[in-house]
Design a protein around this motif. Structure first.
Motif, mmCIF file in Angstrom:
data_model
loop_
_atom_site.group_PDB
_atom_site.id
_atom_site.type_symbol
_atom_site.label_atom_id
_atom_site.label_comp_id
_atom_site.label_asym_id
_atom_site.label_seq_id
_atom_site.Cartn_x
_atom_site.Cartn_y
_atom_site.Cartn_z
ATOM 1 N N LEU A 139 0.844 -1.201 0.000
ATOM 2 C CA LEU A 139 0.000 0.000 0.000
ATOM 3 C C LEU A 139 0.878 1.250 0.000
ATOM 4 C CD1 LEU A 139 -2.708 1.500 0.345
ATOM 5 C CD2 LEU A 139 -2.516 1.133 2.804
ATOM 6 N N GLU A 140 1.850 1.247 0.908
ATOM 7 C CA GLU A 140 2.741 2.412 1.027
ATOM 8 C C GLU A 140 3.441 2.698 -0.304
ATOM 9 O OE1 GLU A 140 5.231 2.288 4.447
ATOM 10 O OE2 GLU A 140 5.302 4.492 4.348
ATOM 11 N N VAL A 143 0.617 4.133 -3.031
ATOM 12 C CA VAL A 143 -0.104 5.417 -2.918
ATOM 13 C C VAL A 143 0.792 6.561 -3.373
ATOM 14 C CG1 VAL A 143 -1.345 7.009 -1.390
ATOM 15 C CG2 VAL A 143 -1.294 4.607 -0.848
ATOM 16 N N THR A 147 -3.366 9.004 -6.582
ATOM 17 C CA THR A 147 -4.341 8.065 -6.010
ATOM 18 C C THR A 147 -5.623 8.801 -5.629
ATOM 19 O OG1 THR A 147 -2.485 6.822 -5.087
ATOM 20 C CG2 THR A 147 -4.689 6.276 -4.258
ATOM 21 N N VAL A 150 -8.556 4.712 -2.024
ATOM 22 C CA VAL A 150 -8.021 3.448 -1.517
ATOM 23 C C VAL A 150 -9.182 2.725 -0.845
ATOM 24 C CG1 VAL A 150 -6.397 2.358 0.073
ATOM 25 C CG2 VAL A 150 -5.734 4.458 -1.143
ATOM 26 N N THR A 171 -1.186 4.947 6.786
ATOM 27 C CA THR A 171 -0.288 4.768 5.646
ATOM 28 C C THR A 171 -0.694 5.682 4.499
ATOM 29 O OG1 THR A 171 -0.035 2.468 6.307
ATOM 30 C CG2 THR A 171 0.702 3.025 4.082
ATOM 31 N N VAL A 172 -1.978 5.748 4.230
ATOM 32 C CA VAL A 172 -2.451 6.589 3.119
ATOM 33 C C VAL A 172 -2.181 8.056 3.424
ATOM 34 C CG1 VAL A 172 -4.493 7.317 1.809
ATOM 35 C CG2 VAL A 172 -4.190 4.902 2.406
ATOM 36 N N ARG A 173 -2.481 8.466 4.664
ATOM 37 C CA ARG A 173 -2.307 9.900 5.009
ATOM 38 C C ARG A 173 -0.837 10.314 4.916
ATOM 39 N NH1 ARG A 173 -7.352 10.009 4.258
ATOM 40 N NH2 ARG A 173 -8.804 9.850 5.977
ATOM 41 N N SER A 176 -0.230 10.698 0.963
ATOM 42 C CA SER A 176 -1.063 11.534 0.091
ATOM 43 C C SER A 176 -1.978 12.446 0.910
ATOM 44 C CB SER A 176 -1.918 10.636 -0.814
ATOM 45 O OG SER A 176 -2.952 11.398 -1.411
ATOM 46 N N ALA A 179 -5.781 11.442 -1.347
ATOM 47 C CA ALA A 179 -6.435 10.139 -1.555
ATOM 48 C C ALA A 179 -7.547 9.949 -0.530
ATOM 49 C CB ALA A 179 -5.412 9.016 -1.432
ATOM 50 N N VAL A 181 -10.037 7.483 1.591
ATOM 51 C CA VAL A 181 -10.066 6.097 2.076
ATOM 52 C C VAL A 181 -11.520 5.653 2.212
ATOM 53 C CG1 VAL A 181 -9.446 4.513 3.940
ATOM 54 C CG2 VAL A 181 -7.893 6.394 3.323
#
Ligand code: PLP
Length: 390
Positions: A139-140, A143, A147, A150, A171-173, A176, A179, A181
Motif C-alpha cells: 500500500l505504502e 499510494v 491516487t 483506496v 499509511t495513506v495519510r 497523500s 487520496a 479512504v
C-alpha cells in the motif's frame, strides 16, 4: 426432506428482518406520508421521519447527520464511493488511480474494474497475506499523488477477517493529502462499533439487510469536506450526492436496526463467537482433514466460520446440506447462484484443492445452541457421504 427443520447459518448473505424493525416500519408505513421534498403536512412528516432516521444512523456511526447519504444498499454505496471519488478527482486535468485490497467484495472490485475502462484511470489490487490481511508495504509503495481512492474493507464477507483499517488510514495519510479512504463495512456493521472501528475512513458503506433491517436500503457516510461527484442525477436529494426520492420507511428500518444492534453489540458478539467456536471445534474434530481457513489468532467477525474440507466439492456439499435443512454458503456466488472460484481464497494463496471444498457458516444474533447441535450432528456424516477419497 421438505419437512426438515431449517438451520440458518448464512447470516453473511442476509439476516432475518427483526420483528422490532418490522414494527417500526409498519408504524411509519401506516402514516400518511408524502414525498419528503414536498411542503404539505404528509411531506413534512416524511421529511421528519427521514431526518430522525438520519440522526440515528449518524449517531450510531459517529458521524454528523449531513454526512449520511441514504442509498439502495451496499452495492450502490460502493459504486458511489468509487465513481464519486474518481469523478471528483478527475475534474483535475490528470490521470487518477484506484487501489483496492485483493479481497474486496465484487461491489467494490467490479466498480473499480468498470472505472478502469477509462483510459485516464488505473486500478491496482493490493496483495494480502495468507490470512487475508492487506499488505501495508505494498500500500505504502502504491499510494501517490494520483491516487483518488483506496478501498480496504473492514471485514471480509467470505472469511470474516478484520483489516487493520487504522494502519491503512495512517499509511495513506502519510503518502497523500488527497487520496480518499473508503471502507466497505457491510459485513462488519452488525458486530463492530463503526464510530470507533471505521472512524478514520472518509467513506463508509453499510447495508440494512445484513443487520436485521430491510433489503434495499443502505448508507454511504461521506466525511464533511470530501468531494464526491454524484453517480445519479436528478432532483438533488441527499445534498446533491444521490438524487431520487428517498425510501423513508426503509430509512426508518435501517435506523432502528442499527440502534438495536448498538444496544446489544457486546453481548451478541460474545454469545455468537462462543457458538461459532463450538461449531468450529466440533467440525474440525469430527471431519478428517478439516481445517479453519483463517489461522487462529487472526481477528475475525464473531459469526464467521470458514472451513476447508478436502475431498468434497462445495457445490455438492451445499446442496446436500440444504437437503438436510442446513443453510450455509460457498462464500462467493454470482447472480445466477452458481459458485465462482473465490478470488479471496486465491489471493490468500489457498490451494485450489482446498478451496474447492471450502464452506462458509455465518451465525447471527438469533443463532441458538440447538442450531449448532444440529449442524454438528448433520454436517460430518454429510461430508463423509460425499467424500471422493474417504
Ligand atoms: N459488500 C459486502 C462486504 C457484502 O457482503 C455485500 C453483500 O453481500 C455487499 C457489499 C453488497 O451489499 P447489498 O447486498 O446491500 O448490495
Amino acid at each position: 426432506m421438505s419437512d426438515c427443520p431449517t438451520t440458518y447459518l448464512d447470516h453473511g448473505a442476509t439476516t432475518p428482518l427483526r420483528p422490532e424493525v418490522a414494527d417500526a416500519m409498519a408504524a411509519a408505513r401506516a402514516l400518511p406520508l408524502g414525498n419528503p421534498t414536498g411542503s404539505h403536512r404528509p411531506a413534512q412528516r416524511a421529511r421528519r421521519l427521514l431526518e430522525e432516521a438520519r440522526d440515528e444512523v449518524a449517531a450510531s456511526m459517529g458521524r454528523q447527520p449531513g454526512e449520511i447519504v441514504f442509498t439502495s444498499g451496499g452495492t450502490e454505496s460502493a459504486n458511489l464511493a468509487v465513481f464519486g471519488a474518481l469523478g471528483a478527482g478527475c475534474r483535475a486535468p490528470r490521470s487518477a488511480s484506484l487501489l483496492s485490497s485483493a479481497v474486496e467484495h465484487p461491489a467494490v472490485r467490479e466498480s473499480c474494474r468498470a472505472a478502469a475502462q477509462s483510459a485516464s484511470v488505473t486500478w491496482h489490487e493490493l496483495p494480502v497475506d495468507g490470512s487475508g490481511l492487506v499488505d501495508l508495504h505494498a500500500l505504502e509503495a502504491a499510494v501517490d499523488g494520483a491516487t483518488a481512492l483506496v478501498a480496504v474493507m473492514l471485514a471480509n464477507n467470505e472469511t470474516g477477517v478484520l483489516q487493520p483499517l487504522d494502519r491503512v488510514v495512517e499509511t495513506v495519510r502519510r503518502a497523500s493529502d488527497t487520496a480518499v479512504v473508503f471502507t466497505d463495512a457491510v459485513q462488519a456493521a452488525s458486530f463492530l462499533d463503526l464510530a470507533e472501528s471505521a472512524a478514520g475512513a472518509d467513506l463508509v458503506a453499510l447495508s440494512a439487510h445484513k443487520l436485521g433491517g430491510p433489503v434495499g436500503v443502505g448508507v454511504l457516510a461521506v466525511r464533511a469536506g470530501v468531494a464526491l461527484a454524484p453517480r445519479q442525477h436528478g432532483g438533488g436529494q441527499e445534498r446533491e450526492r444521490r438524487s431520487g426520492t428517498q425510501d423513508v420507511v426503509g430509512a426508518v428500518g435501517l435506523a432502528t436496526a442499527l440502534h438495536l444492534a448498538a444496544a446489544e453489540r457486546v453481548e451478541v458478539a460474545q454469545r455468537v463467537a462462543a457458538l461459532r467456536d463450538r461449531l468450529a471445534g466440533g467440525l474440525v474434530a469430527s471431519i478428517a482433514g478439516a481445517c479453519r481457513t483463517v489461522p487462529p489468532g487472526v481477528a475475525t467477525l464473531p459469526g464467521h466460520l470458514h472451513l476447508c474440507l478436502p475431498g468434497v466439492e462445495r457445490e455438492e456439499l451445499l446442496v446436500a446440506l440444504d437437503a438436510h435443512g442446513i443453510c450455509a454458503s460457498g462464500g462467493s456466488s454470482c447472480a445466477s447462484g452458481a459458485l465462482e472460484a473465490s478470488h479471496v481464497l486465491a489471493a490468500m494463496g489457498v490451494p485450489d484443492r482446498l478451496a474447492r471444498g471450502s464452506i462458509r457458516f455465518t451465525m447471527g444474533r438469533d443463532t441458538t445452541a440447538a442450531d449448532i447441535d444440529r449442524a454438528l450432528a448433520v454436517v460430518p456424516p454429510v461430508v463423509a457421504s460425499l467424500r471422493h477419497d474417504p
